[in-house]
Design a protein around this motif. Structure first.
Motif, PDB file in Angstrom:
ATOM      1  N   ALA A  17       0.834  -1.207   0.000  1.00 21.60           N
ATOM      2  CA  ALA A  17       0.000   0.000   0.000  1.00 21.60           C
ATOM      3  C   ALA A  17       0.866   1.253   0.000  1.00 21.60           C
ATOM      4  O   ALA A  17       0.548   2.242  -0.665  1.00 21.60           O
ATOM      5  CB  ALA A  17      -0.940  -0.007   1.203  1.00 21.60           C
ATOM      6  N   SER A  18       1.981   1.209   0.712  1.00 18.39           N
ATOM      7  CA  SER A  18       2.863   2.380   0.781  1.00 18.39           C
ATOM      8  C   SER A  18       3.501   2.696  -0.568  1.00 18.39           C
ATOM      9  O   SER A  18       3.859   3.832  -0.839  1.00 18.39           O
ATOM     10  CB  SER A  18       3.951   2.170   1.844  1.00 18.39           C
ATOM     11  OG  SER A  18       4.977   1.322   1.376  1.00 18.39           O
ATOM     12  N   SER A  23      -4.592  -0.013  -3.895  1.00 14.40           N
ATOM     13  CA  SER A  23      -5.303   1.267  -3.916  1.00 14.40           C
ATOM     14  C   SER A  23      -6.476   1.315  -2.944  1.00 14.40           C
ATOM     15  O   SER A  23      -6.958   2.392  -2.610  1.00 14.40           O
ATOM     16  CB  SER A  23      -5.789   1.583  -5.328  1.00 14.40           C
ATOM     17  OG  SER A  23      -6.686   0.582  -5.765  1.00 14.40           O
ATOM     18  N   VAL A  24      -6.924   0.148  -2.500  1.00 19.08           N
ATOM     19  CA  VAL A  24      -8.005   0.095  -1.517  1.00 19.08           C
ATOM     20  C   VAL A  24      -7.775  -1.126  -0.620  1.00 19.08           C
ATOM     21  O   VAL A  24      -7.399  -2.200  -1.100  1.00 19.08           O
ATOM     22  CB  VAL A  24      -9.401   0.045  -2.193  1.00 19.08           C
ATOM     23  CG1 VAL A  24      -9.566  -1.180  -3.067  1.00 19.08           C
ATOM     24  CG2 VAL A  24     -10.508   0.128  -1.161  1.00 19.08           C
ATOM     25  N   ALA A  25      -7.971  -0.924   0.667  1.00 16.07           N
ATOM     26  CA  ALA A  25      -7.818  -2.023   1.614  1.00 16.07           C
ATOM     27  C   ALA A  25      -8.842  -3.114   1.321  1.00 16.07           C
ATOM     28  O   ALA A  25      -9.950  -2.832   0.860  1.00 16.07           O
ATOM     29  CB  ALA A  25      -7.993  -1.505   3.041  1.00 16.07           C
ATOM     30  N   ALA A  26      -8.461  -4.344   1.610  1.00 14.28           N
ATOM     31  CA  ALA A  26      -9.316  -5.490   1.286  1.00 14.28           C
ATOM     32  C   ALA A  26     -10.476  -5.672   2.261  1.00 14.28           C
ATOM     33  O   ALA A  26     -11.526  -6.190   1.886  1.00 14.28           O
ATOM     34  CB  ALA A  26      -8.484  -6.767   1.253  1.00 14.28           C
ATOM     35  N   ALA A  37      -0.906   2.493  10.620  1.00 13.86           N
ATOM     36  CA  ALA A  37       0.462   2.491  10.094  1.00 13.86           C
ATOM     37  C   ALA A  37       0.803   3.845   9.478  1.00 13.86           C
ATOM     38  O   ALA A  37       1.908   4.366   9.674  1.00 13.86           O
ATOM     39  CB  ALA A  37       0.637   1.374   9.069  1.00 13.86           C
ATOM     40  N   ALA A  38      -0.124   4.414   8.751  1.00  9.83           N
ATOM     41  CA  ALA A  38       0.114   5.730   8.148  1.00  9.83           C
ATOM     42  C   ALA A  38       0.358   6.780   9.227  1.00  9.83           C
ATOM     43  O   ALA A  38       1.253   7.622   9.089  1.00  9.83           O
ATOM     44  CB  ALA A  38      -1.079   6.130   7.282  1.00  9.83           C
ATOM     45  N   ARG A  51       0.006   7.252   0.937  1.00 16.41           N
ATOM     46  CA  ARG A  51      -0.551   6.176   0.093  1.00 16.41           C
ATOM     47  C   ARG A  51      -1.326   5.158   0.932  1.00 16.41           C
ATOM     48  O   ARG A  51      -2.390   4.687   0.525  1.00 16.41           O
ATOM     49  CB  ARG A  51       0.555   5.491  -0.686  1.00 16.41           C
ATOM     50  CG  ARG A  51       1.131   6.351  -1.785  1.00 16.41           C
ATOM     51  CD  ARG A  51       2.184   5.579  -2.592  1.00 16.41           C
ATOM     52  NE  ARG A  51       3.004   6.494  -3.351  1.00 16.41           N
ATOM     53  CZ  ARG A  51       4.289   6.712  -3.138  1.00 16.41           C
ATOM     54  NH1 ARG A  51       4.955   6.041  -2.202  1.00 16.41           N
ATOM     55  NH2 ARG A  51       4.949   7.578  -3.874  1.00 16.41           N
ATOM     56  N   MET A  52      -0.782   4.813   2.109  1.00 10.58           N
ATOM     57  CA  MET A  52      -1.507   3.892   2.992  1.00 10.58           C
ATOM     58  C   MET A  52      -2.821   4.507   3.466  1.00 10.58           C
ATOM     59  O   MET A  52      -3.853   3.834   3.501  1.00 10.58           O
ATOM     60  CB  MET A  52      -0.649   3.494   4.198  1.00 10.58           C
ATOM     61  CG  MET A  52       0.378   2.446   3.867  1.00 10.58           C
ATOM     62  SD  MET A  52       1.217   1.808   5.331  1.00 10.58           S
ATOM     63  CE  MET A  52       2.335   3.156   5.679  1.00 10.58           C
ATOM     64  N   MET A  53      -2.765   5.791   3.820  1.00  7.93           N
ATOM     65  CA  MET A  53      -3.990   6.465   4.277  1.00  7.93           C
ATOM     66  C   MET A  53      -5.018   6.530   3.153  1.00  7.93           C
ATOM     67  O   MET A  53      -6.211   6.340   3.380  1.00  7.93           O
ATOM     68  CB  MET A  53      -3.657   7.867   4.792  1.00  7.93           C
ATOM     69  CG  MET A  53      -4.824   8.543   5.488  1.00  7.93           C
ATOM     70  SD  MET A  53      -5.397   7.696   6.996  1.00  7.93           S
ATOM     71  CE  MET A  53      -4.166   8.265   8.164  1.00  7.93           C
TER      72      MET A  53
END
Length: 96
Positions: A17-18, A23-26, A37-38, A51-53
């Motif tokens: 993700a970083s 592009s989208v969490a599962a 994490a972000a 990017r994580m956010m």
């Protein structure tokens, strides 16, 4: 799957993700982990954290009720503590 295997899987997904590969969490767990994490990496890795956010935010746009406080992410066992998450991701991002 062992606890270490599970931790590695989470770290690998955060790293993906970083980089913008995700592009989208599962799911709820991943979205909340990306968000936490972000937050813990924002000062060291601002672009990667953004990017994580973004991947987290994309998930929460369609599942707003799935957002939980950071403390609950730890309580649920989705991460092993914020300092460990920060340190492990820092090492992983520096090596890749």
């Amino acid at each position: 799957m062992t606890a270490r295997d599970e931790e590695r899987k989470v770290l690998d997904r955060c790293e993906a993700a970083s980089r913008g590969d995700v592009s989208v969490a599962a799911d709820q767990r991943e979205a909340n982990v990306f968000r936490v994490a972000a937050m813990v990496l924002q000062s060291r890795f601002p672009m990667e954290a953004a990017r994580m956010m973004a991947a987290s935010d994309q998930y929460f746009r369609t599942h707003p009720a799935d957002l939980v406080p950071s403390a609950e992410v730890v309580r649920n066992g989705w991460v092993w503590g914020l300092p460990r998450l920060r340190d492990m991701l820092t090492m992983q991002l520096r090596h890749h």
